[in-house]
Scaffold this motif. Structure first.
Motif, PDB file in Angstrom:
ATOM      1  N   TYR A 240      -3.478 -12.184 -10.159  1.00 31.91           N
ATOM      2  CA  TYR A 240      -3.940 -11.727  -8.843  1.00 31.91           C
ATOM      3  C   TYR A 240      -4.752 -10.439  -8.973  1.00 31.91           C
ATOM      4  N   VAL A 241      -4.250  -9.476  -9.749  1.00 30.67           N
ATOM      5  CA  VAL A 241      -4.971  -8.214  -9.923  1.00 30.67           C
ATOM      6  C   VAL A 241      -6.233  -8.434 -10.750  1.00 30.67           C
ATOM      7  N   TYR A 242      -6.130  -9.167 -11.839  1.00 26.95           N
ATOM      8  CA  TYR A 242      -7.285  -9.389 -12.716  1.00 26.95           C
ATOM      9  C   TYR A 242      -8.445 -10.030 -11.956  1.00 26.95           C
ATOM     10  N   ASN A 243      -8.117 -10.869 -10.986  1.00 27.86           N
ATOM     11  CA  ASN A 243      -9.141 -11.571 -10.224  1.00 27.86           C
ATOM     12  C   ASN A 243      -9.631 -10.795  -9.012  1.00 27.86           C
ATOM     13  N   GLY A 244      -9.141  -9.560  -8.823  1.00 17.50           N
ATOM     14  CA  GLY A 244      -9.718  -8.725  -7.769  1.00 17.50           C
ATOM     15  C   GLY A 244      -8.735  -8.116  -6.796  1.00 17.50           C
ATOM     16  N   GLY A 245      -7.456  -8.470  -6.870  1.00 18.20           N
ATOM     17  CA  GLY A 245      -6.468  -7.882  -5.978  1.00 18.20           C
ATOM     18  C   GLY A 245      -6.053  -6.498  -6.427  1.00 18.20           C
ATOM     19  N   SER A 246      -5.345  -5.796  -5.558  1.00 17.60           N
ATOM     20  CA  SER A 246      -4.856  -4.450  -5.882  1.00 17.60           C
ATOM     21  C   SER A 246      -3.342  -4.405  -5.742  1.00 17.60           C
ATOM     22  N   LEU A 247      -2.721  -3.573  -6.560  1.00 12.48           N
ATOM     23  CA  LEU A 247      -1.267  -3.456  -6.615  1.00 12.48           C
ATOM     24  C   LEU A 247      -0.865  -1.996  -6.491  1.00 12.48           C
ATOM     25  N   LEU A 248       0.063  -1.718  -5.574  1.00 14.69           N
ATOM     26  CA  LEU A 248       0.688  -0.401  -5.462  1.00 14.69           C
ATOM     27  C   LEU A 248       2.166  -0.592  -5.738  1.00 14.69           C
ATOM     28  N   ILE A 249       2.648   0.017  -6.802  1.00 10.50           N
ATOM     29  CA  ILE A 249       4.050  -0.133  -7.167  1.00 10.50           C
ATOM     30  C   ILE A 249       4.720   1.238  -7.245  1.00 10.50           C
ATOM     31  N   PHE A 250       5.823   1.380  -6.505  1.00 10.23           N
ATOM     32  CA  PHE A 250       6.611   2.605  -6.516  1.00 10.23           C
ATOM     33  C   PHE A 250       7.831   2.385  -7.396  1.00 10.23           C
ATOM     34  N   LEU A 251       8.043   3.318  -8.297  1.00  8.88           N
ATOM     35  CA  LEU A 251       9.233   3.303  -9.128  1.00  8.88           C
ATOM     36  C   LEU A 251      10.074   4.530  -8.769  1.00  8.88           C
ATOM     37  N   SER A 252      11.093   4.788  -9.536  1.00  7.77           N
ATOM     38  CA  SER A 252      11.933   5.954  -9.310  1.00  7.77           C
ATOM     39  C   SER A 252      12.590   6.326 -10.623  1.00  7.77           C
ATOM     40  N   HIS A 253      13.306   7.443 -10.589  1.00 11.15           N
ATOM     41  CA  HIS A 253      14.121   7.773 -11.747  1.00 11.15           C
ATOM     42  C   HIS A 253      15.169   6.673 -11.917  1.00 11.15           C
ATOM     43  N   HIS A 254      15.792   6.639 -13.065  1.00 17.23           N
ATOM     44  CA  HIS A 254      16.792   5.617 -13.359  1.00 17.23           C
ATOM     45  C   HIS A 254      17.871   5.604 -12.266  1.00 17.23           C
ATOM     46  N   PRO A 255      18.246   4.436 -11.721  1.00 16.79           N
ATOM     47  CA  PRO A 255      17.835   3.093 -12.153  1.00 16.79           C
ATOM     48  C   PRO A 255      16.821   2.441 -11.227  1.00 16.79           C
ATOM     49  N   GLY A 256      16.031   3.239 -10.493  1.00 16.15           N
ATOM     50  CA  GLY A 256      15.198   2.682  -9.436  1.00 16.15           C
ATOM     51  C   GLY A 256      13.932   1.985  -9.864  1.00 16.15           C
TER      52      GLY A 256
END
Length: 322
Positions: A139-155
């Motif tokens: 999906y991203v390679y073909n033109g989509g965008s991704l927003l991913i939120f992580l956190s400190h362990h274990p999030g």
């Protein structure tokens, strides 16, 4: 002046920027009034945002959308069509929705308890299955965008398969620097990032392509997160030199490594698409933590920071509007 309608809730510490040796509940209140004022792009585009609530993200929690109230309002106010999905994030579902931006907000591992007779065994497994990792990558390679939120362990542990697909190195622990102590937390730093101290990379395309000089954030609060890195030019919010990553084990906290290359947020192009990875899960949420009689904004409504400006720049860059 900002006003708060106080709604006291108890939230597991792993869902917020807070940590202790144990994982107690933390009192917090929602900010329900603050509205970030900006010149909207409504009616000037037809971009769609799809938010995952099928996995154990913040939106799988009953109060998740309330804590992200201002984020959701800013996206809608700027003209984005915001939708949620409880379906598997494989190519079929993504092709059906055809989003311009996909948001994954928090991704801890699933905790599986195996009954082995005398003693139960605990297995940790990423909630993302292989078809989803492949589907999101395509999906991203073909033109989509991704927003991913992580956190400190274990999030953020459950996102590792997806991060590796994008060549992102995630230090699944606690980012610490001795000059940036945390609140009631000996290991997880609270970074005050400014254009003056070099922790906001104003040369990143997110900022060089912004539509208004008024939207350049001067101060960003990064309240307890993890470390991530890819290429040096991908860094949006670089962490200070000699930032240390701590990891947790049954014996306690351990120093894993120190680095001059860590970031709290990165953004990069991947094929025809774009990706932003942020490692402070709460940096755009509308919460006040109540710790030892002190109210700590987390953080989009904090009067001393420009996290809202940063968020709007991120969404517009991912939506290819700037």
């Amino acid at each position: 002046m900002k006003h708060l309608l106080i709604l006291i809730i108890s939230i597991a510490a792993s869902n917020l920027c807070y940590c202790q040796k144990q994982e107690p509940t933390v009192e917090a209140e929602f900010d329900t009034i603050f509205n970030f004022q900006f010149e909207s792009l409504k009616n000037k585009h037809n971009k769609k945002i799809l938010i995952d609530e099928s996995h154990n993200t913040i939106y799988s929690l009953p109060y998740g959308k309330k804590t992200a109230r201002e984020m959701l309002r800013i996206m809608s106010e700027d003209g984005f069509d915001v939708q949620f999905t409880d379906k598997v994030l494989d190519s079929i579902n993504l092709n059906n929705h055809k989003p311009d931006i996909l948001i994954l907000h928090g991704m801890p591992n699933d905790k599986i308890i195996l009954n082995s007779g005398e003693k139960n065994e605990i297995l940790y497994k990423s909630p993302l299955v292989q078809n989803e990792v492949v589907g999101i990558g395509k999906y991203v390679y073909n033109g989509g965008s991704l927003l991913i939120f992580l956190s400190h362990h274990p999030g953020g542990s459950g996102a590792l398969p997806l991060l590796e697909a994008f060549n992102v190195k995630f230090r699944d622990g606690y980012a610490n620097h001795p000059k940036s102590p945390g609140y009631n937390c000996s290991v997880c730093s609270q970074f005050i990032m400014t254009t003056e101290n070099g922790m906001i990379n104003t040369n990143h395309p997110i900022f060089t392509s912004r539509l208004s000089d008024e939207l350049l954030p001067k101060t960003v609060k990064f309240l307890c997160g993890a470390a991530v890195f890819r290429n040096p030019e991908d860094s949006v919010l670089p962490l200070p030199n000699n930032t240390t990553n701590y990891t947790r084990s049954s014996e306690g906290l351990n120093i894993e490594e120190s680095s001059d290359s860590y970031s709290g947020m990165i953004g990069f192009e991947y094929g025809k698409g774009r990706v932003i990875v942020a490692t402070d899960q709460g940096m755009f949420r509308s919460l006040d933590l109540l710790l030892d009689g002190e109210k700590i904004p987390v953080t989009i409504h904090d009067p001393d920071c420009d996290n809202a400006e940063l968020f709007l720049n991120c969404i517009r860059w991912l939506g290819k509007l700037q």
